[in-house]
Design a protein around this motif. Structure first.
Motif, PDB file in Angstrom:
ATOM      1  N   SER A   1     -13.599  23.915   1.331  1.00  0.00           N
ATOM      2  CA  SER A   1     -14.311  22.838   2.020  1.00  0.00           C
ATOM      3  C   SER A   1     -13.917  21.480   1.453  1.00  0.00           C
ATOM      4  O   SER A   1     -13.755  20.503   2.196  1.00  0.00           O
ATOM      5  CB  SER A   1     -15.823  23.034   1.891  1.00  0.00           C
ATOM      6  OG  SER A   1     -16.231  24.214   2.523  1.00  0.00           O
ATOM      7  N   PHE A   2     -13.758  21.398   0.129  1.00  0.00           N
ATOM      8  CA  PHE A   2     -13.287  20.150  -0.480  1.00  0.00           C
ATOM      9  C   PHE A   2     -11.922  19.772   0.095  1.00  0.00           C
ATOM     10  O   PHE A   2     -11.677  18.612   0.447  1.00  0.00           O
ATOM     11  CB  PHE A   2     -13.167  20.310  -1.996  1.00  0.00           C
ATOM     12  CG  PHE A   2     -14.483  20.376  -2.716  1.00  0.00           C
ATOM     13  CD1 PHE A   2     -15.652  19.899  -2.131  1.00  0.00           C
ATOM     14  CD2 PHE A   2     -14.558  20.912  -3.988  1.00  0.00           C
ATOM     15  CE1 PHE A   2     -16.864  19.961  -2.806  1.00  0.00           C
ATOM     16  CE2 PHE A   2     -15.768  20.975  -4.671  1.00  0.00           C
ATOM     17  CZ  PHE A   2     -16.924  20.494  -4.066  1.00  0.00           C
TER      18      PHE A   2
ATOM     19  N   VAL B   1     -14.718  26.430  10.160  1.00  0.00           N
ATOM     20  CA  VAL B   1     -13.299  26.088  10.089  1.00  0.00           C
ATOM     21  C   VAL B   1     -12.693  26.474   8.744  1.00  0.00           C
ATOM     22  O   VAL B   1     -11.486  26.750   8.667  1.00  0.00           O
ATOM     23  CB  VAL B   1     -13.112  24.572  10.362  1.00  0.00           C
ATOM     24  CG1 VAL B   1     -13.784  23.732   9.274  1.00  0.00           C
ATOM     25  CG2 VAL B   1     -11.645  24.209  10.487  1.00  0.00           C
ATOM     26  N   VAL B   2     -13.477  26.513   7.689  1.00  0.00           N
ATOM     27  CA  VAL B   2     -12.925  26.822   6.362  1.00  0.00           C
ATOM     28  C   VAL B   2     -12.868  28.319   6.088  1.00  0.00           C
ATOM     29  O   VAL B   2     -12.256  28.747   5.107  1.00  0.00           O
ATOM     30  CB  VAL B   2     -13.734  26.118   5.249  1.00  0.00           C
ATOM     31  CG1 VAL B   2     -13.706  24.615   5.442  1.00  0.00           C
ATOM     32  CG2 VAL B   2     -15.159  26.633   5.176  1.00  0.00           C
ATOM     33  N   GLN B   3     -13.470  29.126   6.940  1.00  0.00           N
ATOM     34  CA  GLN B   3     -13.499  30.581   6.725  1.00  0.00           C
ATOM     35  C   GLN B   3     -12.326  31.229   7.452  1.00  0.00           C
ATOM     36  O   GLN B   3     -12.485  32.009   8.384  1.00  0.00           O
ATOM     37  CB  GLN B   3     -14.836  31.156   7.176  1.00  0.00           C
ATOM     38  CG  GLN B   3     -16.001  30.680   6.311  1.00  0.00           C
ATOM     39  CD  GLN B   3     -17.358  31.056   6.873  1.00  0.00           C
ATOM     40  OE1 GLN B   3     -17.896  30.374   7.740  1.00  0.00           O
ATOM     41  NE2 GLN B   3     -17.921  32.140   6.360  1.00  0.00           N
ATOM     42  N   THR B   4     -11.123  30.923   6.990  1.00  0.00           N
ATOM     43  CA  THR B   4      -9.910  31.359   7.687  1.00  0.00           C
ATOM     44  C   THR B   4      -9.718  32.871   7.635  1.00  0.00           C
ATOM     45  O   THR B   4      -9.239  33.475   8.599  1.00  0.00           O
ATOM     46  CB  THR B   4      -8.683  30.655   7.105  1.00  0.00           C
ATOM     47  OG1 THR B   4      -8.658  30.846   5.678  1.00  0.00           O
ATOM     48  CG2 THR B   4      -8.743  29.147   7.389  1.00  0.00           C
TER      49      THR B   4
ATOM     50  N   PHE C   1     -16.978  27.737  14.906  1.00  0.00           N
ATOM     51  CA  PHE C   1     -16.344  28.479  15.984  1.00  0.00           C
ATOM     52  C   PHE C   1     -17.284  29.584  16.466  1.00  0.00           C
ATOM     53  O   PHE C   1     -17.889  30.286  15.653  1.00  0.00           O
ATOM     54  CB  PHE C   1     -15.036  29.125  15.507  1.00  0.00           C
ATOM     55  CG  PHE C   1     -14.019  28.146  14.992  1.00  0.00           C
ATOM     56  CD1 PHE C   1     -13.864  26.902  15.577  1.00  0.00           C
ATOM     57  CD2 PHE C   1     -13.214  28.484  13.915  1.00  0.00           C
ATOM     58  CE1 PHE C   1     -12.919  26.003  15.104  1.00  0.00           C
ATOM     59  CE2 PHE C   1     -12.268  27.591  13.432  1.00  0.00           C
ATOM     60  CZ  PHE C   1     -12.122  26.352  14.023  1.00  0.00           C
ATOM     61  N   GLU C   2     -17.379  29.721  17.770  1.00  0.00           N
ATOM     62  CA  GLU C   2     -18.115  30.840  18.360  1.00  0.00           C
ATOM     63  C   GLU C   2     -17.109  31.866  18.865  1.00  0.00           C
ATOM     64  O   GLU C   2     -16.193  31.530  19.618  1.00  0.00           O
ATOM     65  CB  GLU C   2     -18.997  30.361  19.510  1.00  0.00           C
ATOM     66  CG  GLU C   2     -19.787  31.485  20.171  1.00  0.00           C
ATOM     67  CD  GLU C   2     -20.691  31.001  21.301  1.00  0.00           C
ATOM     68  OE1 GLU C   2     -21.136  31.843  22.107  1.00  0.00           O
ATOM     69  OE2 GLU C   2     -20.936  29.773  21.380  1.00  0.00           O
ATOM     70  N   TYR C   3     -17.273  33.109  18.413  1.00  0.00           N
ATOM     71  CA  TYR C   3     -16.410  34.212  18.837  1.00  0.00           C
ATOM     72  C   TYR C   3     -17.222  35.215  19.648  1.00  0.00           C
ATOM     73  O   TYR C   3     -18.427  35.374  19.430  1.00  0.00           O
ATOM     74  CB  TYR C   3     -15.826  34.934  17.618  1.00  0.00           C
ATOM     75  CG  TYR C   3     -14.621  34.260  16.996  1.00  0.00           C
ATOM     76  CD1 TYR C   3     -13.328  34.640  17.345  1.00  0.00           C
ATOM     77  CD2 TYR C   3     -14.771  33.267  16.040  1.00  0.00           C
ATOM     78  CE1 TYR C   3     -12.214  34.046  16.764  1.00  0.00           C
ATOM     79  CE2 TYR C   3     -13.667  32.659  15.445  1.00  0.00           C
ATOM     80  CZ  TYR C   3     -12.390  33.058  15.818  1.00  0.00           C
ATOM     81  OH  TYR C   3     -11.299  32.463  15.235  1.00  0.00           O
ATOM     82  N   ARG C   4     -16.527  35.912  20.552  1.00  0.00           N
ATOM     83  CA  ARG C   4     -17.210  36.944  21.350  1.00  0.00           C
ATOM     84  C   ARG C   4     -16.316  38.174  21.480  1.00  0.00           C
ATOM     85  O   ARG C   4     -15.106  38.056  21.697  1.00  0.00           O
ATOM     86  CB  ARG C   4     -17.559  36.423  22.745  1.00  0.00           C
ATOM     87  CG  ARG C   4     -18.393  37.429  23.562  1.00  0.00           C
ATOM     88  CD  ARG C   4     -18.841  36.830  24.889  1.00  0.00           C
ATOM     89  NE  ARG C   4     -17.748  36.685  25.822  1.00  0.00           N
ATOM     90  CZ  ARG C   4     -17.721  35.802  26.828  1.00  0.00           C
ATOM     91  NH1 ARG C   4     -18.739  34.975  27.005  1.00  0.00           N
ATOM     92  NH2 ARG C   4     -16.695  35.741  27.634  1.00  0.00           N
ATOM     93  N   LEU C   5     -16.944  39.335  21.355  1.00  0.00           N
ATOM     94  CA  LEU C   5     -16.271  40.613  21.578  1.00  0.00           C
ATOM     95  C   LEU C   5     -16.901  41.258  22.796  1.00  0.00           C
ATOM     96  O   LEU C   5     -18.067  41.679  22.763  1.00  0.00           O
ATOM     97  CB  LEU C   5     -16.432  41.526  20.357  1.00  0.00           C
ATOM     98  CG  LEU C   5     -15.857  42.945  20.502  1.00  0.00           C
ATOM     99  CD1 LEU C   5     -14.336  42.902  20.621  1.00  0.00           C
ATOM    100  CD2 LEU C   5     -16.287  43.821  19.333  1.00  0.00           C
TER     101      LEU C   5
END
Length: 236
Positions: free
Chosen positions: A48-49, A188-191, A223-227
């Motif tokens: 995040s930094f 965004v930081v949780q790649t 981000f919103e993801y859908r399965l």
């Protein structure tokens, strides 16, 4: 109780002698679940930094602050301290999120996740030790779907397919109850999380920034993801 071998992609490498099982949460798991969540979220602070320092608005804010303070104080100490405090504010954002989560659903996991037929919470267990967690609830922002929440795997047990097994557990639970899709939110930081979910068939359907001023300055995107799932009725 689900054996990992039945819930993981064939290509996933399982460490020798590792016996992983997915089971429903029990009250005695409470403290270790909180620990895993806190450790997992804290890991994202360094990235995040880095993200903050790449943002034009954040760079401009830091530059203006630094120049103003060095001009007025004629000392490098005060500007450096001010920049440090600004970066500390990023850490505080994570701390606040962690504390809020621990006060809300993670304060009463049984009451939040196990009292409704359309919600549940699971842990992954290795040799009697809880090494992963995941839950799902009816989605507040997307009525008619279930939402995957609180996914976390202990660092020492990553790369074994545990996260994928937990994802499949949620998908199976959702399908069995006739819901058309699972949704989730990540940042965004949780790649690594993004790569995992895309590997599991999730599609990114929306990007948005929280309305808080600091989130806008830092361009901290969610981000919103859908399965999408095929239910038993559709297969018939």
């Amino acid at each position: 109780m689900t054996d990992l071998k039945s819930t993981t992609c064939p290509s996933v490498y399982l460490r020798a002698m590792a016996s992983i099982q997915i089971r429903k949460y029990q009250d005695e798991d409470a403290e270790v679940v909180k620990e895993l969540f806190t450790l997992g979220m804290s890991e994202h602070v360094p990235s995040s930094f880095t993200h903050v320092l790449k943002q034009p608005l954040a760079q401009m804010f830091l530059m203006v602050t630094f120049c103003a303070l060095i001009t007025s104080s004629k000392s490098f100490l005060l500007p450096v301290l001010a920049v440090t405090l600004i970066l500390a504010a990023v850490r505080q954002m994570f701390n606040q999120y962690i504390e809020t989560s621990l006060r809300k659903d993670l304060n009463d996991i049984g009451g939040t996740y196990l009292q409704n037929k359309n919600s549940c919470f699971w842990v992954a267990e290795s040799d009697g030790r809880v090494v992963g967690t995941v839950g799902c609830l009816p989605a507040e922002r997307a009525p008619g779907f279930l939402e995957l929440k609180r996914m976390s795997v202990r660092r020492s047990h990553r790369g074994m397919g545990i996260a994928k097994a937990l994802c499949r557990t949620v998908a199976d639970f959702t399908r069995e109850r006739g819901f058309p899709a699972v949704i989730l939110y990540t940042s965004v930081v949780q790649t690594d999380a993004q790569k995992l979910y895309e590997c599991m068939g999730y599609t990114k359907i929306r990007e948005f920034v929280l309305p808080e001023v600091m989130a806008k300055i830092l361009n901290f995107t969610l981000f919103e993801y859908r399965l999408d799932l095929q239910t038993d009725k559709e297969r018939d």
